[in-house]
Design an enzyme around this catalytic site. Structure first.
Site, PDB file in Angstrom:
ATOM      1  N   THR A  99      36.058  71.486  42.136  1.00 50.11           N
ATOM      2  CA  THR A  99      36.400  70.781  40.903  1.00 50.11           C
ATOM      3  C   THR A  99      37.909  70.535  40.868  1.00 50.11           C
ATOM      4  O   THR A  99      38.655  71.065  41.699  1.00 50.11           O
ATOM      5  CB  THR A  99      35.964  71.605  39.672  1.00 50.11           C
ATOM      6  OG1 THR A  99      36.542  72.909  39.770  1.00 50.11           O
ATOM      7  CG2 THR A  99      34.462  71.726  39.603  1.00 50.11           C
ATOM      8  N   HIS A 153      34.272  81.774  32.792  1.00 47.44           N
ATOM      9  CA  HIS A 153      34.225  81.920  34.254  1.00 47.44           C
ATOM     10  C   HIS A 153      34.970  83.188  34.677  1.00 47.44           C
ATOM     11  O   HIS A 153      35.777  83.726  33.920  1.00 47.44           O
ATOM     12  CB  HIS A 153      34.857  80.703  34.936  1.00 47.44           C
ATOM     13  CG  HIS A 153      33.950  79.507  34.974  1.00 47.44           C
ATOM     14  ND1 HIS A 153      33.775  78.669  33.888  1.00 47.44           N
ATOM     15  CD2 HIS A 153      33.147  79.021  35.955  1.00 47.44           C
ATOM     16  CE1 HIS A 153      32.911  77.726  34.208  1.00 47.44           C
ATOM     17  NE2 HIS A 153      32.509  77.906  35.458  1.00 47.44           N
ATOM     18  N   HIS A 154      34.735  83.561  35.939  1.00 48.28           N
ATOM     19  CA  HIS A 154      35.453  84.691  36.549  1.00 48.28           C
ATOM     20  C   HIS A 154      36.966  84.425  36.518  1.00 48.28           C
ATOM     21  O   HIS A 154      37.400  83.263  36.457  1.00 48.28           O
ATOM     22  CB  HIS A 154      34.967  84.883  37.990  1.00 48.28           C
ATOM     23  CG  HIS A 154      35.178  83.661  38.850  1.00 48.28           C
ATOM     24  ND1 HIS A 154      36.341  83.451  39.543  1.00 48.28           N
ATOM     25  CD2 HIS A 154      34.404  82.573  39.090  1.00 48.28           C
ATOM     26  CE1 HIS A 154      36.264  82.297  40.186  1.00 48.28           C
ATOM     27  NE2 HIS A 154      35.095  81.749  39.927  1.00 48.28           N
ATOM     28  N   LYS A 157      39.298  81.819  38.865  1.00 47.82           N
ATOM     29  CA  LYS A 157      39.201  80.349  38.816  1.00 47.82           C
ATOM     30  C   LYS A 157      40.562  79.783  38.417  1.00 47.82           C
ATOM     31  O   LYS A 157      41.167  80.259  37.455  1.00 47.82           O
ATOM     32  CB  LYS A 157      38.124  79.936  37.799  1.00 47.82           C
ATOM     33  CG  LYS A 157      37.891  78.441  37.736  1.00 47.82           C
ATOM     34  CD  LYS A 157      36.642  78.116  36.955  1.00 47.82           C
ATOM     35  CE  LYS A 157      36.463  76.622  36.736  1.00 47.82           C
ATOM     36  NZ  LYS A 157      36.431  75.862  37.994  1.00 47.82           N
ATOM     37  N   THR A 164      32.444  71.383  34.739  1.00 48.24           N
ATOM     38  CA  THR A 164      31.206  71.226  33.960  1.00 48.24           C
ATOM     39  C   THR A 164      31.525  70.968  32.479  1.00 48.24           C
ATOM     40  O   THR A 164      30.907  70.120  31.839  1.00 48.24           O
ATOM     41  CB  THR A 164      30.346  72.495  34.085  1.00 48.24           C
ATOM     42  OG1 THR A 164      30.124  72.705  35.466  1.00 48.24           O
ATOM     43  CG2 THR A 164      29.023  72.352  33.367  1.00 48.24           C
TER      44      THR A 164
HETATM   45  P1  NAP Z   1      37.216  80.489  46.671  1.00 49.25           P
HETATM   46  O1  NAP Z   1      36.411  81.740  46.773  1.00 49.25           O
HETATM   47  O2  NAP Z   1      38.690  80.586  46.401  1.00 49.25           O
HETATM   48  O3  NAP Z   1      36.982  79.682  48.033  1.00 49.25           O
HETATM   49  C1  NAP Z   1      37.764  78.632  48.498  1.00 49.25           C
HETATM   50  C2  NAP Z   1      37.917  78.824  49.995  1.00 49.25           C
HETATM   51  O4  NAP Z   1      38.516  77.648  50.552  1.00 49.25           O
HETATM   52  C3  NAP Z   1      38.842  80.002  50.337  1.00 49.25           C
HETATM   53  O5  NAP Z   1      38.293  80.751  51.392  1.00 49.25           O
HETATM   54  C4  NAP Z   1      40.110  79.282  50.734  1.00 49.25           C
HETATM   55  O6  NAP Z   1      40.964  80.029  51.555  1.00 49.25           O
HETATM   56  C5  NAP Z   1      39.544  78.081  51.444  1.00 49.25           C
HETATM   57  N1  NAP Z   1      40.528  77.027  51.650  1.00 49.25           N
HETATM   58  C6  NAP Z   1      41.675  76.763  50.974  1.00 49.25           C
HETATM   59  N2  NAP Z   1      42.291  75.695  51.497  1.00 49.25           N
HETATM   60  C7  NAP Z   1      41.525  75.280  52.531  1.00 49.25           C
HETATM   61  C8  NAP Z   1      41.651  74.229  53.468  1.00 49.25           C
HETATM   62  N3  NAP Z   1      42.693  73.379  53.460  1.00 49.25           N
HETATM   63  N4  NAP Z   1      40.673  74.080  54.405  1.00 49.25           N
HETATM   64  C9  NAP Z   1      39.614  74.911  54.432  1.00 49.25           C
HETATM   65  N5  NAP Z   1      39.454  75.939  53.577  1.00 49.25           N
HETATM   66  C10 NAP Z   1      40.401  76.112  52.632  1.00 49.25           C
HETATM   67  O7  NAP Z   1      36.625  79.519  45.548  1.00 49.25           O
HETATM   68  P2  NAP Z   1      35.088  79.371  45.094  1.00 49.25           P
HETATM   69  O8  NAP Z   1      34.804  80.280  43.978  1.00 49.25           O
HETATM   70  O9  NAP Z   1      34.209  79.389  46.295  1.00 49.25           O
HETATM   71  O10 NAP Z   1      35.140  77.897  44.482  1.00 49.25           O
HETATM   72  C11 NAP Z   1      35.511  76.783  45.268  1.00 49.25           C
HETATM   73  C12 NAP Z   1      35.496  75.540  44.397  1.00 49.25           C
HETATM   74  O11 NAP Z   1      34.154  75.258  43.997  1.00 49.25           O
HETATM   75  C13 NAP Z   1      36.292  75.669  43.082  1.00 49.25           C
HETATM   76  O12 NAP Z   1      36.937  74.437  42.813  1.00 49.25           O
HETATM   77  C14 NAP Z   1      35.226  75.934  42.051  1.00 49.25           C
HETATM   78  O13 NAP Z   1      35.606  75.504  40.762  1.00 49.25           O
HETATM   79  C15 NAP Z   1      34.108  75.084  42.599  1.00 49.25           C
HETATM   80  N6  NAP Z   1      32.760  75.423  42.170  1.00 49.25           N
HETATM   81  C16 NAP Z   1      31.886  74.398  42.046  1.00 49.25           C
HETATM   82  C17 NAP Z   1      30.569  74.637  41.738  1.00 49.25           C
HETATM   83  C18 NAP Z   1      29.628  73.466  41.660  1.00 49.25           C
HETATM   84  O14 NAP Z   1      28.437  73.674  41.357  1.00 49.25           O
HETATM   85  N7  NAP Z   1      30.080  72.256  41.925  1.00 49.25           N
HETATM   86  C19 NAP Z   1      30.126  75.945  41.533  1.00 49.25           C
HETATM   87  C20 NAP Z   1      31.035  76.984  41.659  1.00 49.25           C
HETATM   88  C21 NAP Z   1      32.340  76.718  42.000  1.00 49.25           C
HETATM   89  P3  NAP Z   1      42.213  80.828  50.854  1.00 49.25           P
HETATM   90  O15 NAP Z   1      41.580  81.939  50.084  1.00 49.25           O
HETATM   91  O16 NAP Z   1      43.032  81.275  52.011  1.00 49.25           O
HETATM   92  O17 NAP Z   1      42.926  79.832  49.974  1.00 49.25           O
END
Ligand code: NAP
Length: 264
Positions: A99, A153-154, A157, A164
């Protein structure tokens, strides 16, 4: 067989997505990107046997070498725009869960995809229950135009409000318009205490450990209130919608915003 690359593979959503794709008969995981564990086997890192995909941090290289059909993105708001542009430039269909993309960025990505006649999806929420919450909220707003949104949310975020909540507010605004609600003399004793103002609707973002992704849409009418609530208590909630999205983009030639526009 749909060949899938996952960007952000070691994040909370990315790990769940890797497992979902690996367990799906008509899909094959051909690439995994993250900033961490580069050069290591994904299977070793996630504790899954016989998964030899190597974690990489160069999207263009991975897309060119593994020639996937779809790139799933669950990274963060700072990198998602460039990732999606790279995918489109390589002719790979983006399925974006991250997002935080601005309206201008979404417009630009739609134009890029249209030029290439490439299918794609930007889905602020893959949970089917959340999409139904938005649909039911739009129905309710016809009778209850006074509404506020609370999303929870957690605490890791980084963007607020959630995609949403913003999507819900946009859909509600289509029904009720830009309308001031509440007391005209209202003032805040603490800045921001009434939440963010989107076309007269207040949005409140709660960030606490213990939450996954939750939202209430609260409607107020004369002598009654109506609450429509959705709780995602596990990230597994997003997987059926994600898999549907991956399949759907194979059969379209434009970038669609909102999974609801592909499945309802
Ligand atoms: P997260 O746990 O922080 O995961 C993001 C991952 O991407 C981390 O491992 C991060 O590494 C990595 N990353 C950062 N920059 C990158 C790059 N350039 N290339 C490849 N990987 C990279 O976050 P999450 O909770 O999974 O959420 C991710 C996103 O999804 C958020 O924007 C969240 O709001 C969204 N989301 C969407 C939905 C949906 O249904 N659409 C549901 C839940 C969450 P580092 O930790 O080293 O930065």
């Amino acid at each position: 067989m749909i060949k899938v690359v996952i960007s952000g593979a070691l994040g909370k959503m990315g790990q769940e997505s890797c497992r979902a794709v690996l367990n799906t008969a008509d899909m094959m995981l051909v690439g995994a990107l993250d900033t961490k564990c580069v050069g290591r086997k994904l299977g070793e890192v996630l504790g899954i046997e016989n998964v030899n995909v190597v974690i990489n941090n160069n999207l263009k290289d991975v897309l060119q070498e593994s020639a996937p059909d779809v790139m799933v993105d669950f990274t963060n708001p700072n990198v998602v725009f460039d990732n999606v542009k790279t995918a489109i430039a390589c002719g790979v269909r983006p399925v974006v869960g991250t997002t935080g993309l601005s309206e201008d960025q979404i417009r630009e990505l739609k134009v890029m995809a249209a030029k290439k006649q490439l299918g794609g999806l930007i889905a602020p929420n893959f949970a089917i229950g959340a999409l139904l919450m938005i649909k039911f909220s739009a129905m309710a707003a016809r009778y209850f135009p006074d509404v506020e949104i609370i999303e929870m949310h957690h605490d890791q975020k980084i963007d607020a409000p959630s995609g949403t909540a913003l999507r819900t507010a946009e859909v509600l605004a289509d029904v009720r318009g830009d309308m001031k609600q509440g007391c005209s003399e209202e003032y805040e004793k603490i800045d921001g205490v009434r939440g963010g103002n989107f076309k007269g609707m207040r949005i409140h973002s709660v960030r606490l450990p213990g939450y996954v992704a939750h939202q209430e849409v609260i409607f107020g009418g004369v002598g009654q209130t109506l609450v429509i609530r959705h709780d995602a208590i596990s990230r597994k909630a997003f997987m059926p919608g994600l898999l549907m999205g991956i399949r759907k983009v194979m059969n379209i030639n434009e970038m669609v915003y909102g999974l609801e526009n592909l499945i309802f």
